[in-house]
Enzyme design. Sequence first.
Site, short mmCIF file in Angstrom:
data_model
loop_
_atom_site.label_atom_id
_atom_site.label_comp_id
_atom_site.label_asym_id
_atom_site.label_seq_id
_atom_site.Cartn_x
_atom_site.Cartn_y
_atom_site.Cartn_z
N GLU A 74 9.95 -3.78 12.77
CA GLU A 74 9.61 -2.62 11.95
C GLU A 74 8.31 -2.00 12.46
OE1 GLU A 74 9.54 -1.65 7.20
OE2 GLU A 74 8.53 -3.48 7.85
N LYS A 80 -1.24 -7.42 -8.87
CA LYS A 80 -2.17 -7.46 -7.73
C LYS A 80 -1.73 -6.40 -6.73
CE LYS A 80 -2.57 -8.69 -3.83
NZ LYS A 80 -3.40 -7.72 -3.03
N CYS A 92 9.67 1.63 3.36
CA CYS A 92 10.66 0.61 3.72
C CYS A 92 12.06 1.20 3.73
CB CYS A 92 10.59 -0.57 2.77
SG CYS A 92 11.13 -0.21 1.09
N SER A 138 5.79 -7.11 3.87
CA SER A 138 6.43 -7.45 5.13
C SER A 138 7.29 -8.70 4.96
CB SER A 138 5.36 -7.70 6.21
OG SER A 138 4.64 -8.89 5.92
N GLU A 193 -5.15 -3.89 -1.68
CA GLU A 193 -6.57 -3.57 -1.70
C GLU A 193 -6.89 -2.31 -0.90
OE1 GLU A 193 -5.87 -6.76 1.50
OE2 GLU A 193 -5.07 -6.16 -0.45
N ARG A 194 -5.87 -1.76 -0.21
CA ARG A 194 -6.11 -0.55 0.59
C ARG A 194 -6.16 0.71 -0.27
NH1 ARG A 194 -1.94 -1.52 5.68
NH2 ARG A 194 -2.59 -3.65 6.18
N PHE A 197 0.81 -1.22 0.00
CA PHE A 197 0.00 0.00 0.00
C PHE A 197 0.84 1.27 0.00
CE2 PHE A 197 0.83 -0.53 4.54
CZ PHE A 197 1.07 0.76 4.96
#
Length: 514
Positions: free
Chosen positions: A387, A177, A285, A230, A180-181, A153
Site C-alpha cells: 500500500e 485514542k 483505505c 496499517s 496523534e497527528r 490519521f
Amino acid sequence: MRIIDHFVAGGGLAPATRPDVGRWGDVFDPNLGEVQARVPLGDAAVLEAAVQAALGAQPAWAATNPQRRARVMFRFKELVEQNIDALAHMLSVEHGKVLADSKGDIQRGLEVIEFACGIPHLLKGEYTQGAGPGIDVCSMRTPLGIGAGITPFNFPAMIPMWMFGVAIACGNAFILKPSERDPSVPVRLAELMLEAGAPEGILQVVHGDKEMVDAILDHPAIKAVSFVGSSDIAHYVYRRGVEAGKRVQAMGGAKNHGIVMPDADLDQVVADLAGAAFGSAGERCMALPVVVPVGDKTADALRSKLIPAIAALRVGVSTDTGAHYGPVVNAAHKQRVENWIRTGVDEGAELVVDGRGFTLQGHEKGFFIGPTLFDRVTPDMSAYKEEIFGPVLQIVRAPDFETAVRLPSQHQYGNGVAIFTRNGHAAREFAARVEVGMVGINVPIPVPVAYHSFGGWKRSGFGDHNQHGMEGVRFWTRVKTVTQRWPDGPSPERGAEDGAAARVQDAFVIPTMG
C-alpha cells in the site's frame, strides 16, 4: 504553542500545560510544514484515569432506556451539523485534505450516528412463546461495559464516529485514542457529545503512541477494541487484544483494484479515477490506486485519456476551495510516498507522470506531492504488492477477464474492488467470484451505507465483525438468553404436600422444548 489535551472526565488529570515535561508529539500544519500544536503522549496512568471515570458512568448509562440514549445521539448529530464548518476547517489544517473532503469525512461519520439513533429498534431481542410446555424463551442484547477505539490519521472524524456512535448508543462507555497527528477534531467531538447530554465519562479521548495502545490492549476493564490502521499493526492489535481476552475488530491496509472492461464508458472511468485515486491525496483505505484495463486496446485508450485529466488536477492548500486535493499529512509520509515512486521506477514500471518535486508558491515547505501515474506495473513488483497511500495511480494490464478476477483475488489485501462495465453478466460473475470484502459495480469507492457494514478480507481485516450496521451492534453487545416458566401452583387433583413433592421431582428434569 497550542496544546491539545486529553479529554478525561472528572478532573482526573492535571492540564497538560508543561511541554517540557513528559513525552510529546508535534501536530503539523501540512500546508506550511510547520508545527502548529503539541499533544501529550499518555501512558497507563492517563488511561487508568479514563477507565475509572468510565466505570463510574457506564452502569447508569446502560440502565438508561434506549429511547433516551437515542435522544442524546439525535442531539449530538444536530450539534455536529451546526458546527460542521468549524470542524471541517479544524480537520483540514491538521490533516491537509481540502474542505470538501473534510466535510465528507464528517458527513460519512454522521450517517452512522443517524443509524445509531435507531438503537431502540436495533436492540430488540427475539422471543419465542411456548418453546416448551409453559416455557417461553427470549434473548436480549446487553452492552459490554467499556469499549475502546484506536483510529488513524486519514479520517479523524468519520472513523471515530463509526466506532463510538454505535458503541455508546448500545449502552457502553467509550475511550478513544485518535492519531496523534491530527487529534483536535476527535476532542471536539467528545466535547459535543457531552454537550448533547451524554454523562461525563461516557466518551473520553486519550492521546498517545504504542505505549498507550498497549495499555488499552492490556487493561482488563476494557472489553472490546476497534482498530483501523496499517495491516501489520492491525494484526498486532488483534493478536494482543485477543490474548488478553478482548473482543477485537482490526481493519488493516488495502490495495484496491478498478477493473475496466472493454465496453466501459472510459470518460466516466477517468472522471471516477481522478477522484478515487487522487482525492484526499490518496490517503484513503478505500482509494483506487490500481486500475486494471482488460486488453491492450482498452489500456492504451484509458492511458491517453488519463494523462490530460491528471494534468488538469489542481493541487493546493487545504483551504483552497478550487483545489482537488491538498498536502499529505507530514514530512515522513511525503518521503515514504516518494520512496515508493522511486521503487516503482527501479523495478521497471513506466513512470508516465512524476509527482515528485512538486512545490506550491508560498508553501515551499508544505508536504505536497503531485499526481503520479505508472503504466506497465506487474504483480511481482513490491510497489504493486504494498500500500502506497498517496496520490499514485498504477496501471496493471490484464489480457482477459480471468486475469482481472485473479489479480485482486490473489492480492494480500482484500478491502475493496470495482468493475466498470455495461455488461450485467460480467459484473455479476465478477462480484460473485472476486475474493474481496467490498465490491463496486461502476462505483469507484464502494464504501457501504451506514446501515450495511464495512470490512475487508485477508490482511485488510482481522476479527469476525465488521464496522457499523448490524455488525457493529453485534460487536458492541453480547447476547443473554432467558428461558422462563411460570408454574400455576399445586394441581387441584393433588394436595399441597403432593404438589410440593412433584415440584421437587420436576426440578431435577431438564424441560424438553419439543
